[in-house]
Design a protein around this motif. Structure first.
Motif, PDB file in Angstrom:
ATOM      1  N   VAL A 173      80.811  29.078  48.101  1.00  0.00           N
ATOM      2  CA  VAL A 173      80.082  27.996  48.760  1.00  0.00           C
ATOM      3  C   VAL A 173      78.824  28.551  49.435  1.00  0.00           C
ATOM      4  CG1 VAL A 173      80.263  26.515  50.832  1.00  0.00           C
ATOM      5  CG2 VAL A 173      82.072  26.494  49.089  1.00  0.00           C
ATOM      6  N   VAL A 174      77.746  27.760  49.443  1.00  0.00           N
ATOM      7  CA  VAL A 174      76.569  28.096  50.231  1.00  0.00           C
ATOM      8  C   VAL A 174      76.842  27.665  51.667  1.00  0.00           C
ATOM      9  CG1 VAL A 174      74.083  27.785  50.500  1.00  0.00           C
ATOM     10  CG2 VAL A 174      75.130  27.615  48.219  1.00  0.00           C
ATOM     11  N   VAL A 175      76.947  28.618  52.604  1.00  0.00           N
ATOM     12  CA  VAL A 175      77.249  28.262  53.989  1.00  0.00           C
ATOM     13  C   VAL A 175      76.049  27.576  54.625  1.00  0.00           C
ATOM     14  CG1 VAL A 175      77.920  29.150  56.262  1.00  0.00           C
ATOM     15  CG2 VAL A 175      78.861  30.178  54.183  1.00  0.00           C
ATOM     16  N   GLN A 176      74.879  28.190  54.457  1.00  0.00           N
ATOM     17  CA  GLN A 176      73.657  27.545  54.920  1.00  0.00           C
ATOM     18  C   GLN A 176      72.487  28.110  54.134  1.00  0.00           C
ATOM     19  OE1 GLN A 176      70.965  28.897  56.843  1.00  0.00           O
ATOM     20  NE2 GLN A 176      71.768  30.990  56.978  1.00  0.00           N
ATOM     21  N   ALA A 177      71.471  27.291  53.904  1.00  0.00           N
ATOM     22  CA  ALA A 177      70.244  27.723  53.247  1.00  0.00           C
ATOM     23  C   ALA A 177      69.091  27.156  54.068  1.00  0.00           C
ATOM     24  CB  ALA A 177      70.189  27.212  51.810  1.00  0.00           C
ATOM     25  N   ALA A 178      68.219  28.052  54.528  1.00  0.00           N
ATOM     26  CA  ALA A 178      67.208  27.668  55.518  1.00  0.00           C
ATOM     27  C   ALA A 178      66.383  26.449  55.065  1.00  0.00           C
ATOM     28  CB  ALA A 178      66.295  28.854  55.805  1.00  0.00           C
ATOM     29  N   ASN A 179      65.913  26.458  53.808  1.00  0.00           N
ATOM     30  CA  ASN A 179      64.938  25.444  53.398  1.00  0.00           C
ATOM     31  C   ASN A 179      65.466  24.450  52.373  1.00  0.00           C
ATOM     32  OD1 ASN A 179      62.767  26.626  54.940  1.00  0.00           O
ATOM     33  ND2 ASN A 179      62.918  28.326  53.490  1.00  0.00           N
ATOM     34  N   THR A 227      82.560  38.390  53.884  1.00  0.00           N
ATOM     35  CA  THR A 227      82.652  37.092  53.194  1.00  0.00           C
ATOM     36  C   THR A 227      81.485  36.847  52.250  1.00  0.00           C
ATOM     37  OG1 THR A 227      81.364  35.780  54.786  1.00  0.00           O
ATOM     38  CG2 THR A 227      83.708  36.123  55.294  1.00  0.00           C
ATOM     39  N   GLY A 228      80.488  37.740  52.245  1.00  0.00           N
ATOM     40  CA  GLY A 228      79.303  37.529  51.414  1.00  0.00           C
ATOM     41  C   GLY A 228      78.063  37.240  52.230  1.00  0.00           C
ATOM     42  N   ALA A 229      78.197  37.223  53.554  1.00  0.00           N
ATOM     43  CA  ALA A 229      77.070  36.877  54.421  1.00  0.00           C
ATOM     44  C   ALA A 229      76.305  38.102  54.914  1.00  0.00           C
ATOM     45  CB  ALA A 229      77.563  36.069  55.619  1.00  0.00           C
ATOM     46  N   GLY A 230      76.738  39.302  54.536  1.00  0.00           N
ATOM     47  CA  GLY A 230      76.130  40.525  55.054  1.00  0.00           C
ATOM     48  C   GLY A 230      74.773  40.829  54.450  1.00  0.00           C
ATOM     49  N   ALA A 231      74.229  41.991  54.835  1.00  0.00           N
ATOM     50  CA  ALA A 231      72.922  42.440  54.352  1.00  0.00           C
ATOM     51  C   ALA A 231      71.825  41.429  54.662  1.00  0.00           C
ATOM     52  CB  ALA A 231      72.969  42.772  52.856  1.00  0.00           C
ATOM     53  N   GLU A 232      71.949  40.744  55.803  1.00  0.00           N
ATOM     54  CA  GLU A 232      70.856  39.874  56.276  1.00  0.00           C
ATOM     55  C   GLU A 232      69.870  40.762  57.026  1.00  0.00           C
ATOM     56  OE1 GLU A 232      69.680  37.015  55.920  1.00  0.00           O
ATOM     57  OE2 GLU A 232      71.262  35.686  55.183  1.00  0.00           O
ATOM     58  N   LEU A 233      69.166  41.591  56.250  1.00  0.00           N
ATOM     59  CA  LEU A 233      68.431  42.705  56.866  1.00  0.00           C
ATOM     60  C   LEU A 233      67.145  42.270  57.562  1.00  0.00           C
ATOM     61  CD1 LEU A 233      69.055  45.470  54.200  1.00  0.00           C
ATOM     62  CD2 LEU A 233      70.526  44.693  56.061  1.00  0.00           C
ATOM     63  N   GLY A 234      66.719  41.035  57.364  1.00  0.00           N
ATOM     64  CA  GLY A 234      65.584  40.527  58.142  1.00  0.00           C
ATOM     65  C   GLY A 234      65.948  40.297  59.589  1.00  0.00           C
ATOM     66  N   HIS A 235      67.256  40.308  59.864  1.00  0.00           N
ATOM     67  CA  HIS A 235      67.707  39.970  61.213  1.00  0.00           C
ATOM     68  C   HIS A 235      68.324  41.164  61.942  1.00  0.00           C
ATOM     69  CE1 HIS A 235      66.488  35.881  60.576  1.00  0.00           C
ATOM     70  NE2 HIS A 235      66.932  36.040  59.343  1.00  0.00           N
ATOM     71  N   ILE A 236      67.871  42.355  61.610  1.00  0.00           N
ATOM     72  CA  ILE A 236      68.187  43.509  62.449  1.00  0.00           C
ATOM     73  C   ILE A 236      67.172  43.513  63.599  1.00  0.00           C
ATOM     74  CG2 ILE A 236      69.225  44.799  60.557  1.00  0.00           C
ATOM     75  CD1 ILE A 236      66.663  46.475  60.387  1.00  0.00           C
ATOM     76  N   VAL A 237      67.646  43.923  64.768  1.00  0.00           N
ATOM     77  CA  VAL A 237      66.812  43.922  65.974  1.00  0.00           C
ATOM     78  C   VAL A 237      65.912  45.155  65.965  1.00  0.00           C
ATOM     79  CG1 VAL A 237      66.858  44.063  68.500  1.00  0.00           C
ATOM     80  CG2 VAL A 237      68.648  42.781  67.279  1.00  0.00           C
ATOM     81  N   ILE A 238      64.621  44.977  66.163  1.00  0.00           N
ATOM     82  CA  ILE A 238      63.806  46.184  66.372  1.00  0.00           C
ATOM     83  C   ILE A 238      63.162  46.186  67.753  1.00  0.00           C
ATOM     84  CG2 ILE A 238      63.422  46.603  63.919  1.00  0.00           C
ATOM     85  CD1 ILE A 238      60.512  45.772  64.395  1.00  0.00           C
ATOM     86  N   ASP A 239      63.178  45.054  68.440  1.00  0.00           N
ATOM     87  CA  ASP A 239      62.677  45.016  69.810  1.00  0.00           C
ATOM     88  C   ASP A 239      63.418  43.928  70.567  1.00  0.00           C
ATOM     89  OD1 ASP A 239      61.400  44.899  72.214  1.00  0.00           O
ATOM     90  OD2 ASP A 239      59.378  44.741  71.389  1.00  0.00           O
ATOM     91  N   ARG A 240      64.376  44.369  71.415  1.00  0.00           N
ATOM     92  CA  ARG A 240      65.212  43.393  72.103  1.00  0.00           C
ATOM     93  C   ARG A 240      64.410  42.516  73.052  1.00  0.00           C
ATOM     94  NH1 ARG A 240      68.005  46.623  76.952  1.00  0.00           N
ATOM     95  NH2 ARG A 240      69.309  44.779  76.907  1.00  0.00           N
ATOM     96  N   ASN A 241      63.173  42.917  73.386  1.00  0.00           N
ATOM     97  CA  ASN A 241      62.314  42.081  74.215  1.00  0.00           C
ATOM     98  C   ASN A 241      61.262  41.351  73.395  1.00  0.00           C
ATOM     99  OD1 ASN A 241      63.514  43.079  76.705  1.00  0.00           O
ATOM    100  ND2 ASN A 241      62.532  45.021  76.179  1.00  0.00           N
ATOM    101  N   GLY A 242      61.444  41.345  72.077  1.00  0.00           N
ATOM    102  CA  GLY A 242      60.418  40.798  71.198  1.00  0.00           C
ATOM    103  C   GLY A 242      60.471  39.285  71.069  1.00  0.00           C
ATOM    104  N   PRO A 272      79.649  23.251  47.272  1.00  0.00           N
ATOM    105  CA  PRO A 272      80.610  24.082  46.515  1.00  0.00           C
ATOM    106  C   PRO A 272      80.008  24.500  45.175  1.00  0.00           C
ATOM    107  CG  PRO A 272      81.211  21.769  46.332  1.00  0.00           C
ATOM    108  CD  PRO A 272      79.949  21.826  47.161  1.00  0.00           C
ATOM    109  N   ALA A 273      78.960  25.309  45.244  1.00  0.00           N
ATOM    110  CA  ALA A 273      78.134  25.589  44.067  1.00  0.00           C
ATOM    111  C   ALA A 273      78.923  26.218  42.930  1.00  0.00           C
ATOM    112  CB  ALA A 273      76.969  26.495  44.478  1.00  0.00           C
ATOM    113  N   ARG A 274      79.759  27.217  43.239  1.00  0.00           N
ATOM    114  CA  ARG A 274      80.414  27.949  42.152  1.00  0.00           C
ATOM    115  C   ARG A 274      81.336  27.043  41.352  1.00  0.00           C
ATOM    116  NH1 ARG A 274      83.197  33.042  44.278  1.00  0.00           N
ATOM    117  NH2 ARG A 274      84.906  31.606  44.757  1.00  0.00           N
ATOM    118  N   GLU A 275      82.105  26.226  42.062  1.00  0.00           N
ATOM    119  CA  GLU A 275      83.058  25.357  41.372  1.00  0.00           C
ATOM    120  C   GLU A 275      82.341  24.292  40.531  1.00  0.00           C
ATOM    121  OE1 GLU A 275      85.534  22.958  43.944  1.00  0.00           O
ATOM    122  OE2 GLU A 275      85.932  21.704  42.168  1.00  0.00           O
TER     123      GLU A 275
END
Lengths: 312, 312
Positions: free
Chosen positions: A76-82, A151-166, A89-92
């Motif tokens: 299943v697609v949990v969420q898609a931004a756009n 679950t398949g949601a990992g590797a969301e690498l755009g959302h690693i923190v590089i500046d906690r005050n950013g 239930p895409a796969r089924e």
């Protein structure tokens, strides 16, 4: 040794291709994404698959790349931004309506698989890819297989923190100071807007001639040697380097691949600063991981999607 | 169903144990680390193994946890911050001199394996552990196996960036703004020193009574309800939460385990702030990953080392 079909669903267009095991695209189709409903998009995909399959029984399956978070346990697609595909239930649905083996996957994971099998990371067993576009996507290949998290949601690498005050994430995320806030096309557009507002008599502002002050303007000015524009892109490259430090220490890949529309357009200015930060700030042996541009361009998502059914 | 031997080499002591498959320690030894030479440390390990093996032919192997970066391809310690073991061919020497199957591994990876098999992460297939001590170590378990990166140097999770403008890493690293600079015992000691210097009449300074203003003082004051000390520890917890946001998006584990000497001592103050940041700033479903304290305490490294020969 059968062909497979790869589908890359984007916010504006859907790319579909019939792909040989060696990565060669033997037939391709493209349609505009019908963004009105998730059901409509699934119907478009079914139609594209039928057209590319054309009664051929020797197809090995279909891979579909989607710009969102996937739950692989449920298909299943949990969420898609756009796109209106939350909980679709895409796969089924696609499996039932095409009669083929269907795998769904995050689109940046697909691009990473494509570069790993047929592109810039070919010959390595462990690679990490970042796709710098409207947002920043990530894909990780470990031991020749896509890494997906629990679950398949990992590797969301755009959302690693590089500046906690950013600044807040420009995408659909409640965090702030994430990599996406510094080296996505959207982030660079925000930086160009701020720069032009603060420097209305500067070279970038004067080059705009009334056009929007965005990432495209920065790339155009940089190509003409404008030091203001180059400095803005180098800032993005330095931030990218900080992200690579984190990913190097976390995943220790053999290679980093930088792609995506903005990433490819900006590579002359961002790759070298990113490498410099990685060399200076990561521990050995991670500081020596090569950082290379993607090779498959806009077809990476489709080619990688087509690889998925082969991976079992 | 044979016993194995686990060795945990630390900067001050070496723990050795004979461990049953269910994680029970049936015999244990401890010696002071002979820090003069890497060769001397290997000799100590051989002696400990012989004593614990005691002529028993049914041992399944030896696992050795070391506080440094391992090259698994060569079986060599690439570097160890506090021990003279750089380039020590540990696996070969120990295998030859004990006559047993020997596996070497980073000590935080060992702790993660132990918590995964017998502790706080038991029952999960994917877990990430952080050990907050003098430094910050990390261990990742994916699909029930330790994740090591391309050569064994990966999962250096103390060195993920959380503030690109932050202070230099207190450990042996050229980076700055790494997790270790915020929530290691060393980082908290630096924060307490700075706080006491800036607030000489404050409650923490007054509690010192001439003792060093360090992390222990902060823990002691916090246990007595001192709001200044609690605020310092909550700061560390907030920083930990930012690290968990990054690790959640990168690895999508099913559980985070927080251990290490400082992590265990400070858990009443740091875990809840860390959870709050993760809930607020990570994307779904990653925002819901549980954050739990370690269960195996100071034996985790030894028990995890003993698991390694069983993993093949």
């Amino acid at each position: 040794v059968f062909d497979t079909i790869g589908i890359d669903v984007g916010g504006t267009k859907i790319l579909a291709g019939r792909v040989r095991p060696d990565g060669l695209i033997v037939a391709r189709l493209q349609v505009r994404t019908e963004r009105a409903s998730g059901r409509g998009i699934l119907t478009q995909i079914v139609r594209l698959v039928r057209e590319l399959a054309a009664g051929d029984d020797d197809l090995h399956g279909v891979g579909v790349g989607l710009p969102g978070t996937i739950d692989q346990r449920r298909g299943v697609v949990v969420q898609a931004a756009n796109l209106p595909m939350a909980e679709a239930p895409a796969r089924e649905v696609l499996g039932r309506e095409t009669g083929l083996h269907v795998v769904i996957e995050n689109d940046a994971n697909c691009a990473a698989v494509a570069e790993h099998r047929h592109g810039a990371a070919a010959g390595y067993r462990h690679s990490v890819m970042l796709t710098l576009g409207t947002g920043v996507g990530g894909g990780v290949v470990i031991d020749d297989r896509p890494f997906r998290g629990a679950t398949g949601a990992g590797a969301e690498l755009g959302h690693i923190v590089i500046d906690r005050n950013g600044p807040p994430c420009p995408g659909s995320c409640n965090g702030h100071g994430h990599l996406e806030a510094y080296c996505s096309g959207t982030a660079v557009t925000l930086a160009v807007e701020a720069h032009v507002a603060a420097n209305p008599g500067g070279s970038v502002a004067r080059s705009a001639h009334g056009d929007p002050a965005d990432g495209h303007l920065a790339l155009e000015c940089a190509a003409n040697g404008d030091p203001e524009a180059i400095a803005l892109l180098v800032d993005a490259g330095n931030a990218l380097g900080q992200g690579l430090v984190t990913l190097a220490h976390a995943f220790e890949p053999e290679v980093f691949v930088i792609g995506g529309g903005f990433g490819e357009a900006a590579q002359s200015w961002i790759l070298e600063p990113a490498r410099r930060v990685l060399r200076a700030e990561a521990m050995d042996p991670m500081s020596r991981i090569p950082v290379v541009p993607s090779q498959l361009g806009g077809d990476a998502g489709m080619i990688g999607a087509a690889e998925l059914p082969r991976l079992g």
